[in-house]
Design a protein around this motif. Sequence first.
Motif, short mmCIF file in Angstrom:
data_model
loop_
_atom_site.label_atom_id
_atom_site.label_comp_id
_atom_site.label_asym_id
_atom_site.label_seq_id
_atom_site.Cartn_x
_atom_site.Cartn_y
_atom_site.Cartn_z
N UNK A 1 -2.36 14.21 -12.22
CA UNK A 1 -2.03 12.97 -12.93
C UNK A 1 -0.71 12.36 -12.48
N UNK A 2 -0.06 12.98 -11.48
CA UNK A 2 1.25 12.48 -11.05
C UNK A 2 1.15 11.10 -10.43
N UNK A 3 0.14 10.89 -9.57
CA UNK A 3 0.03 9.59 -8.91
C UNK A 3 -0.24 8.47 -9.92
N UNK A 4 -1.09 8.76 -10.91
CA UNK A 4 -1.37 7.75 -11.94
C UNK A 4 -0.13 7.43 -12.75
N UNK A 5 0.65 8.46 -13.08
CA UNK A 5 1.88 8.24 -13.83
C UNK A 5 2.86 7.39 -13.03
N UNK A 6 3.01 7.71 -11.75
CA UNK A 6 3.94 6.94 -10.91
C UNK A 6 3.50 5.48 -10.80
N UNK A 7 2.20 5.27 -10.63
CA UNK A 7 1.70 3.89 -10.48
C UNK A 7 1.97 3.07 -11.73
N UNK A 8 1.73 3.67 -12.90
CA UNK A 8 1.93 2.93 -14.15
C UNK A 8 3.41 2.75 -14.48
N UNK A 9 4.19 3.80 -14.33
CA UNK A 9 5.60 3.73 -14.71
C UNK A 9 6.40 2.81 -13.80
N UNK A 10 5.97 2.70 -12.52
CA UNK A 10 6.68 1.85 -11.57
C UNK A 10 6.01 0.49 -11.40
N UNK A 11 4.96 0.25 -12.19
CA UNK A 11 4.22 -1.02 -12.10
C UNK A 11 3.73 -1.25 -10.67
N UNK A 12 3.15 -0.21 -10.09
CA UNK A 12 2.68 -0.28 -8.70
C UNK A 12 1.21 0.11 -8.60
N UNK A 13 0.40 -0.34 -9.54
CA UNK A 13 -1.03 -0.09 -9.50
C UNK A 13 -1.64 -0.94 -8.38
N UNK A 14 -2.37 -0.29 -7.46
CA UNK A 14 -2.96 -1.00 -6.31
C UNK A 14 -4.45 -0.72 -6.23
N UNK B 1 0.82 -1.21 0.00
CA UNK B 1 0.00 0.00 0.00
C UNK B 1 0.85 1.26 0.00
N UNK B 2 2.09 1.18 0.56
CA UNK B 2 2.93 2.37 0.70
C UNK B 2 3.77 2.59 -0.55
N UNK B 3 3.12 2.71 -1.69
CA UNK B 3 3.83 3.01 -2.94
C UNK B 3 3.96 4.52 -3.10
N UNK B 4 4.86 4.92 -4.01
CA UNK B 4 5.05 6.35 -4.24
C UNK B 4 3.76 7.01 -4.71
N UNK B 5 3.03 6.31 -5.59
CA UNK B 5 1.77 6.86 -6.11
C UNK B 5 0.75 7.05 -4.99
N UNK B 6 0.64 6.05 -4.12
CA UNK B 6 -0.33 6.15 -3.04
C UNK B 6 0.04 7.25 -2.04
N UNK B 7 1.33 7.42 -1.81
CA UNK B 7 1.78 8.50 -0.92
C UNK B 7 1.37 9.85 -1.50
N UNK B 8 1.56 10.03 -2.82
CA UNK B 8 1.17 11.28 -3.47
C UNK B 8 -0.33 11.50 -3.33
N UNK B 9 -1.11 10.43 -3.52
CA UNK B 9 -2.57 10.56 -3.43
C UNK B 9 -3.00 10.95 -2.03
#
Length: 199
Positions: free
Chosen positions: A62-75, A10-18
Amino acid sequence: MSREGGAPGIATAANVVTVVRVVAIFAWLAAAELAGPLLPDAVSVPWALTALLFIAIASTDSLDGYLARSRNEVTDFGKFLDPIADKLVVVSSLLVLMAQGLVSIWVVVVVVAREFLVSGLRMVVASKGVVVAASWLGKAKTATTMGAVGGYLVAMALPQAWAPTLWLYGLSWVAMAAAVVLTVWSGADYLAKCWKYLS
């Protein structure tokens, strides 16, 4: 951060941004509440800071979405919270502008009604195993709305007696009108795409 087996935790970069964005929305609302009256002949520092904070929040849309996709960390957590954060930004900013008498209650109702419509349609089609891709209309609607709100907030920070301030209010009104049109259009487009799954 990944859990054992390679699945992202759950503690991905994208989730932290969100999460930071959600917290920042409430901080922004507090700043808007405390900003005080608009000034006729001077720059309002509290409203200028409020405008800057909103621009910072909107720029992470759109930063969190970009991070999730680029880092393969979609949760699943990100899929749940990111749309909520987006809606909070839009609705809370419109309510602040409505409280200042800058937008009509109809603008807020149209935007909220569209969000209810799209959210409901997504649930229905998802139950059938279908994902309807987002169109350029939705992205254009969001960008235009954010631009209009940002324009209003900057105008509120400027001296109210300045002619450029009045022009900025006018441009922001035009942008908001365009955002309402795009809101209705994108909602109708999404309904058309989902209609076959409803019938």
